[in-house]
Design an enzyme around this catalytic site. Structure first.
Site, PDB file in Angstrom:
ATOM      1  N   LYS A  44     -58.727  37.537  12.262  1.00 42.93           N
ATOM      2  CA  LYS A  44     -58.557  36.397  11.363  1.00 42.93           C
ATOM      3  C   LYS A  44     -59.399  36.609  10.106  1.00 42.93           C
ATOM      4  CE  LYS A  44     -57.736  32.691  14.737  1.00 42.93           C
ATOM      5  NZ  LYS A  44     -56.412  32.294  14.216  1.00 42.93           N
ATOM      6  N   ARG A  70     -50.617  31.680  23.901  1.00 40.24           N
ATOM      7  CA  ARG A  70     -49.406  31.717  24.736  1.00 40.24           C
ATOM      8  C   ARG A  70     -49.514  32.794  25.807  1.00 40.24           C
ATOM      9  NH1 ARG A  70     -45.920  32.774  19.427  1.00 40.24           N
ATOM     10  NH2 ARG A  70     -47.694  31.645  18.581  1.00 40.24           N
TER      11      ARG A  70
END
Ligand code: BES
Ligand code: MN
Ligand code: ZN
Length: 496
Positions: A282, A356
């Site tokens: 990130k 996920r």
């Protein structure tokens, strides 16, 4: 904080502060009218003056109202009497609570919950009062070097009496009890979200789950090790933790409040204790906030505590897959293909879509309990923050009745969600050239494709996904964890 119910007349109480409702249009509420009479019209004169208009959430602190025993009166606007609904009541109660944190008194008596609210009852009014107070006075000081007293909130109020009509007293006492169980859970979820990632690690969450179960006969906790996860075939979860020095934990909390044959509700919470993005690193700014990427886990652990404290008559299973998402020599690469517990292979095209990947194995594990419903909670996508902001959580579901029940619970609890669609069409975005499915679906409809990915792991079980990326964290007025969606979930479970 101590709460109690009083049926005594407001004008005769001797609390440090009297909290009185007033409408912008409508009669003076009974408690306020009584004080107005005692003070020979001082309150109605203020309303007539126009300095205080009674608009929803407006407050005015009056020192020394003549002939009234309490040294201060806090007037709280409730808007138009005929329009007062639970949302307006919550807004007024919240601003009253904020005003109370600034006064220099140890006790207060509030008559806000004596007014009629169109779509709610006395028990709920008391519960909202407790919640709003807890929310306003919450202060996270555990990480300050100095004692809490000198660094914490300025709040002095330690006791609140809720004024009640005699016929409502019992219901209000029940509302206080329910409100306290809820606020204990909300504060726990907030604490977990606010703790730094070097303290709130996967092992820490596991220890918290065990601590909560201690002394709760109906709540059992088991924590699966990485070796167990490997034997279970949780290759997707293990791919996320590969770059971390800390061992992943898979927390299983089982609450049995009904017959063993009764199908449980299974809750699953995303427990990424820090999300760097992994090899798909990130950007730097605000990366510190990715400590709250375990908010789903915190909410599930906290809800399990509330369920036990409320002794709900149902079975609930809380599952928390928890690990870090770190880069490193052992970390998973973009392009790696892993086998999930379900047997489906996943091409990991972006290691930052890690939520996920841990949730899918937890959902597969959850099917073992033959759930009546399965609900996962996750700070899953930045796209959800773009779509719904910090107001409503994203809700995606394969079951209309379950979605409707969760939306209604959110509205009732002041913790609202908004449903987004699912559908075959979105699944196309997750096609992989090399594996059964890819873990990202491109820029479009990011929240939906994330949920579409999860939907592949729940079979026909009624399932709902709550994306709390926006709602679990506040940046203003006070930066930190919000404890959402604990209220929504406790409301939903309490109604079953
Ligand atoms: N934890 C983040 C989602 C997130 C973003 C939560 C901002 C709170 C605030 C999640 O793991 C993530 O990185 N999602 C990616 C998915 C993308 C790579 C498909 C995102 O939303 O950018
Ligand atoms: Mn991520
Ligand atoms: Zn994440």
């Amino acid at each position: 904080m101590r709460f109690s119910v009083t049926t005594r007349d407001a004008s005769r109480l001797k609390a440090g502060c009297l909290v009185l409702p007033a409408f912008s249009a409508g009669p003076l509420p009974a408690a306020t009218a009584a004080v107005d009479r005692t003070s020979r019209g001082q309150i109605s004169a203020i309303l007539r003056s126009g300095d205080f208009r009674g608009e929803t959430g407006e407050t005015l602190l009056l020192p020394a109202v003549s002939r009234v025993a309490t040294p201060r009166v806090l007037l709280v606007g409730m808007g138009v009497a005929a329009k007062l609904d639970r949302k307006a009541f919550r807004k007024a109660s919240r601003s009253a609570a904020h005003a109370l944190t600034r006064i220099n008194a140890a006790a207060a008596a509030s008559y806000l919950a004596t007014v009629d609210v169109r779509d709610t009852d006395a028990s709920r009014r008391a519960r909202v009062s407790v919640e709003c107070w807890n929310d306003a006075s919450y202060c996270f000081t555990a990480m300050k070097g100095k004692p809490a007293a000198s660094t914490g909130s300025k709040n002095k109020v330690a006791r609140i009496e809720l004024g009640a009509a005699p016929a409502d007293a019992a219901a209000m006492r029940r509302g206080i009890t329910a409100g306290l169980a809820l606020t204990h859970a909300q504060s726990l979820a907030r604490d977990l979200g606010n703790l730094p990632p070097n303290i709130c690690t996967p092992a820490y969450l596991a220890q918290e789950a065990r601590r909560i179960a201690r002394g709760q006969r109906k709540l059992r906790v088991e924590v699966l090790s990485e070796a167990r996860m490997r034997r279970l075939g949780m290759g997707s979860l293990l791919a996320v933790t590969a770059g971390s020095r800390l061992p992943a934990q898979f927390i299983v909390m089982r609450y049995q409040g009904a017959a063993a044959s009764s199908a449980p509700v299974v809750l699953v919470g995303k427990g990424i204790t820090f999300d760097t993005g992994g090899i798909s690193l990130k950007p730097g700014p605000q990366m510190d906030e990715m400590k709250y990427d375990m908010s789903g886990a915190g909410a599930v652990i906290a809800v399990m505590q509330a369920v036990a404290e409320l002794a709900l008559a149902l079975n609930v299973v809380g599952l928390v897959p928890t690990c870090e998402n770190m880069p490193g020599g052992a970390a998973t690469r973009p392009g790696d293909i892993v086998r999930s517990m379900s047997g489906q292979t996943i091409e990991i095209l972006n290691t930052d879509a890690e939520g996920r990947l841990i949730l899918c194995d937890a959902l597969t594990y959850g099917l073992r309990f033959k759930p009546a419903a399965m609900i996962d909670v996750a700070t899953l996508t930045g796209a959800c923050v773009v779509a719904l902001g910090k107001v409503r959580s994203g809700l995606l579901s394969n079951s209309d009745p379950l979605a409707a029940a969760l939306l209604a619970a959110g509205d009732e609890a002041g913790d609202p969600a908004w449903r987004l669609p699912l559908g075959e069409e979105y699944m196309d975005q997750l096609k992989s050239s090399f594996a059964d499915v890819a873990n990202i679906g491109g820029r479009d409809a990011g929240t939906i494709t994330a949920a579409a990915f999860l939907s592949r792991f729940v079979g026909d079980t009624p399932w709902a996904h709550l994306d709390v990326a926006g709602t679990a964290w506040a940046t203003s007025p006070q930066k930190g964890s919000t404890g959402r969606p604990v209220a929504l979930l406790v409301e939903y479970l309490s109604g079953l």
